[in-house]
Design an enzyme around this catalytic site. Structure first.
Site, PDB file in Angstrom:
ATOM      1  N   LYS A   6       0.859  -1.183   0.000  1.00  0.00           N
ATOM      2  CA  LYS A   6       0.000   0.000   0.000  1.00  0.00           C
ATOM      3  C   LYS A   6       0.899   1.238   0.000  1.00  0.00           C
ATOM      4  O   LYS A   6       1.725   1.422   0.888  1.00  0.00           O
ATOM      5  CB  LYS A   6      -0.899   0.005   1.243  1.00  0.00           C
ATOM      6  CG  LYS A   6      -1.804   1.218   1.383  1.00  0.00           C
ATOM      7  CD  LYS A   6      -2.636   1.065   2.652  1.00  0.00           C
ATOM      8  CE  LYS A   6      -3.506   2.269   2.917  1.00  0.00           C
ATOM      9  NZ  LYS A   6      -4.279   2.110   4.174  1.00  0.00           N
ATOM     10  N   ASP A 101     -13.193   2.761  12.177  1.00  0.00           N
ATOM     11  CA  ASP A 101     -13.524   2.803  10.746  1.00  0.00           C
ATOM     12  C   ASP A 101     -13.912   1.414  10.250  1.00  0.00           C
ATOM     13  O   ASP A 101     -13.460   0.964   9.204  1.00  0.00           O
ATOM     14  CB  ASP A 101     -12.347   3.354   9.946  1.00  0.00           C
ATOM     15  CG  ASP A 101     -12.791   3.890   8.574  1.00  0.00           C
ATOM     16  OD1 ASP A 101     -13.994   4.174   8.396  1.00  0.00           O
ATOM     17  OD2 ASP A 101     -11.934   4.027   7.687  1.00  0.00           O
TER      18      ASP A 101
END
Length: 305
Positions: A6, A101
């Site tokens: 990422k 989240d």
């Protein structure tokens, strides 16, 4: 070794602070239902995170991507249990962690559909001592964020429980938490589905049509009941994740898994075939960022800074 890398965009939402938070938490926390952080790199504006590779991708893709094979009931229950194990571990850790989240796109699946939580950039240390919450900037994803947190900025593990309830609804209905393509009364999944969750006779109206009726009525109603408890407007009324996990694991008992006979109530065309309606790919829900102020009336827009 196959890995996933990422790369954070300098102009993106997730900045250096969130990158450090993710490295910090995933560097210390180890559990079979949390994605493994293998390594990281920081060189000037370039920041990389190296994770274990999750071949089945995200739950979001399996539920909402056009052309994706529908997830059978047993897999949906397995994913819910795995995700609940991950959240329960965070909440019951010696130093409590609030994920903040929790959503379908952050639930990654390995080759056996075991669920692992990813993206810890917004994770927050829980309250200590006699405190019941921490006060913080309102961040997360619209549609999943608990109402009391959005309104006041007061954050507790019960905000994660609310988000978990929303994902349970997505697993039941095959609908996104927020979907602007639906009629106004159906755009907010929680508001639309809530009236149907208590009634066994009406629950089928909100069940995912892609299941083709192949789900156990008793098990589906039990999951709907758990979801309803999780999305209670009162944080205190929501169960702990350990309790949610226990209830979900009980649903693996065969008595909850007798599938209903497949019934197709759609009208057939003159040729006898079932007409198909086109499906539209929907964008992922937006993240929220901003001060602890109530959501604006227009759902889907970011909170004011």
């Amino acid at each position: 070794m196959v890995v996933a890398i990422k790369k954070l965009k300098p102009e993106g939402f997730q900045g250096h602070k969130e990158w450090l938070t993710e490295v910090d938490y995933l560097g210390q926390l180890h559990h079979q239902n949390l994605v493994k952080l293998i390594g990281y790199c920081s060189d000037g504006d370039n920041r990389l995170l190296v994770y274990e590779f999750m071949p089945k991708g995200s739950l979001e893709n399996h539920l909402f991507r056009r052309g994706a094979d529908p997830l059978p009931w047993g897999i949906r229950l397995k994913v819910a249990i795995g995700a609940a194990k991950g959240l329960s571990f965070l909440h019951d850790a010696e130093n409590q962690v609030i994920y903040r989240d929790f959503k379908a796109s952050n639930i990654l699946l390995d080759s056996e559909f075991n669920a692992k939580l990813s993206d810890f950039g917004l994770a927050k240390a829980g309250p200590t001592g006699d405190r019941t919450h921490v006060s913080t900037q309102v961040m997360g994803t619209r549609g999943y964020a608990a109402p009391e947190y959005v309104a006041t900025g007061r954050l507790s593990v019960k905000a994660d429980v609310y988000s978990f309830g929303v994902v349970l609804l997505e697993l039941l209905t095959g609908r996104r938490a927020l979907d602007k393509s639906k009629p106004v009364s159906e755009q907010n999944l929680v508001e639309w589905a809530k009236p149907y969750l208590r009634d066994k006779r009406r629950l089928y109206r909100v069940m995912d049509s892609k299941l083709g009726g192949q789900y156990p009525k008793k098990g589906a109603h039990a999951v709907a009941t758990i979801a309803l408890q999780c999305i209670s407007n009162e944080a205190k009324a929501r169960p702990a994740m350990s309790e949610v996990l226990e209830k979900l694991e009980q649903l693996q008992d065969p008595k909850y898994n007798i599938a209903a006979p497949q019934v197709d109530t759609r009208r057939t065309s003159s040729s006898g075939s079932v007409p198909r309606s086109p499906m539209k790919a929907q964008p992922s829900p937006r993240r929220l960022s901003g001060s602890a102020s109530p959501l604006p009336a227009a759902a889907g827009s970011p909170l004011p800074a």
